[in-house]
Design an enzyme around this catalytic site. Structure first.
Site, mmCIF file in Angstrom:
data_model
loop_
_atom_site.group_PDB
_atom_site.id
_atom_site.type_symbol
_atom_site.label_atom_id
_atom_site.label_comp_id
_atom_site.label_asym_id
_atom_site.label_seq_id
_atom_site.Cartn_x
_atom_site.Cartn_y
_atom_site.Cartn_z
ATOM 1 N N LYS A 179 -7.523 17.356 -3.068
ATOM 2 C CA LYS A 179 -7.416 17.146 -1.347
ATOM 3 C C LYS A 179 -7.985 18.449 -0.753
ATOM 4 C CE LYS A 179 -6.058 12.396 -0.484
ATOM 5 N NZ LYS A 179 -4.901 11.397 0.630
ATOM 6 N N ARG A 198 -1.783 8.836 -7.343
ATOM 7 C CA ARG A 198 -3.600 8.580 -7.061
ATOM 8 C C ARG A 198 -4.049 9.155 -8.013
ATOM 9 N NH1 ARG A 198 -7.104 8.280 -2.630
ATOM 10 N NH2 ARG A 198 -8.054 6.042 -3.238
HETATM 11 N N1 LIG Z 1 -2.453 5.183 -0.428
HETATM 12 C C1 LIG Z 1 -3.223 5.840 -0.652
HETATM 13 N N2 LIG Z 1 -4.191 5.483 0.009
HETATM 14 C C2 LIG Z 1 -5.123 6.665 0.021
HETATM 15 N N3 LIG Z 1 -6.781 6.094 0.020
HETATM 16 C C3 LIG Z 1 -7.686 7.021 0.266
HETATM 17 C C4 LIG Z 1 -7.565 8.664 0.023
HETATM 18 C C5 LIG Z 1 -8.502 9.212 0.539
HETATM 19 O O1 LIG Z 1 -9.175 9.635 -0.830
HETATM 20 P P1 LIG Z 1 -10.351 9.492 -1.855
HETATM 21 O O2 LIG Z 1 -9.983 7.441 -2.062
HETATM 22 O O3 LIG Z 1 -10.104 9.955 -3.116
HETATM 23 O O4 LIG Z 1 -11.479 9.647 -0.895
HETATM 24 P P2 LIG Z 1 -11.756 8.667 0.339
HETATM 25 O O5 LIG Z 1 -11.497 8.131 2.093
HETATM 26 O O6 LIG Z 1 -12.724 9.544 1.090
HETATM 27 O O7 LIG Z 1 -12.724 7.747 -0.756
HETATM 28 N N4 LIG Z 1 -6.560 8.629 0.462
HETATM 29 C C6 LIG Z 1 -5.266 8.013 -0.245
HETATM 30 C C7 LIG Z 1 -4.204 8.146 0.043
HETATM 31 O O8 LIG Z 1 -4.164 9.090 0.439
HETATM 32 N N5 LIG Z 1 -2.885 7.433 -0.381
#
Ligand SMILES: Nc1nc2ncc(COP(=O)(O)OP(=O)(O)O)nc2c(=O)[nH]1
Length: 287
Positions: free
Chosen positions: A226, A261
């Site tokens: 992030k 995660r």
């Molecule tokens: N529980 C939880 N769920 C999440 N889902 C998505 C993202 C965002 O990260 P990522 O999935 O890598 O990116 P994107 O939302 O752009 O797919 N962060 C979280 C988090 O910190 N906690």
């Protein structure tokens, strides 16, 4: 001697939380901030999920809609088309629990029917119908804090006391979930790093993460690749943020998180092997 450490029964697949566990991210999206488009087809996402299991993931988190700042909304139909075939295939081929990263009740139902055993909702079941559907499905749920909406949440996030504010929100959502019929042993909380927080807010939450364990449920931390990691390390490309992400997740583990995660499973699994090695040492004798 019975093992009394907490665990989550994810539709029959057990996620033990005796030590910090690794949740591998499978984004079936064209626009995710950290790996958008890399696993956007069903086949690519399945292959990626299998790879993360090989690397040692304890649970997979399948998501069909990016929640990054400014992300476009995805229709129910599009999200279903992305995630259901991936969950169906992975559920048949991997033994570990699969979580669905969604806020839409329709997607929650279809994903659990397809083999998902956990709901991960960045909106903490605040969308219309989500609480009732999650209660009906009876699988563990992750309730995450977000200030505002993905489209605008990073504009200028403000808090009186970010840790107290997030703690209060999560306590309220736990209460709402229990009132809807979700048992507390099926609830996980998450401070939502980067969801309406600047770097200072994220670092305060990480430093004081143990405060959230006072809520009496497992804590999930997701800092992987992030922006805050990028700002601290000077790594503009999310793919270059592995070392910083591993460091952040070890601190989260040290501060009480039991689900991490991550995109980079192999690196995190190795780091946790070192962490577990030390954690297993006997406590120092009282002087
Ligand atoms: N529980 C939880 N769920 C999440 N889902 C998505 C993202 C965002 O990260 P990522 O999935 O890598 O990116 P994107 O939302 O752009 O797919 N962060 C979280 C988090 O910190 N906690």
């Amino acid at each position: 001697m019975f093992d009394t450490s907490p665990q989550l029964d994810c539709a029959g697949r057990i996620l033990r939380l005796d030590v910090p566990r690794v949740m591998g991210i499978v984004n079936v999206t064209p626009d995710s901030f950290a790996d958008g488009g890399e696993h956007a087809t069903v086949d690519a996402a399945i292959a990626h999920g299998l790879k993360l299991v090989e690397e040692g993931a304890d649970v997979l988190d399948v998501g069909g809609e990016s929640t990054r700042p400014g992300a476009d909304d995805v229709s129910v139909e599009e999200e279903l088309n992305r995630v259901v075939p991936v969950i169906e295939a992975l559920a048949k081929r991997v033994p570990i629990p699969i979580s669905i990263d969604t806020s839409k009740p329709e997607v929650m139902s279809a994903a659990v029917a397809a083999g998902a055993g956990m709901i991960n909702d960045v909106y903490a079941l605040r969308r219309e119908g989500a609480l009732d559907v999650a209660a009906e499905l009876g699988v563990p749920v992750v309730l995450m804090h977000m200030q505002g909406e993905p489209r605008t949440m990073q504009a200028n996030p403000q808090y009186d006391d970010v840790v107290a504010d997030v703690h209060r929100f999560l306590a309220e959502r736990i209460f709402a979930a229990e009132m809807a019929g979700i048992v507390k042993k099926n609830i996980v909380v998450d401070p939502g790093f980067g969801f309406g927080k600047n770097a200072q807010h994220n670092l305060q939450l990480l430093a004081q993460l143990r405060r959230l364990t006072e809520l009496g449920v497992p804590v999930l931390a997701g800092l992987s690749r992030k922006k805050t990691i990028g700002e601290l390390t000077g790594r503009d490309d999310p793919h270059d943020r592995v070392f910083g992400s591993v460091a952040a997740h070890l601190i989260a583990a040290q501060n009480g998180a039991t689900i991490l995660r991550v995109h980079d499973v192999a690196a995190t699994v190795d780091a946790l092997k070192v962490w577990n090695g030390v954690a297993a040492m006997p406590a120092p004798r009282a002087e």
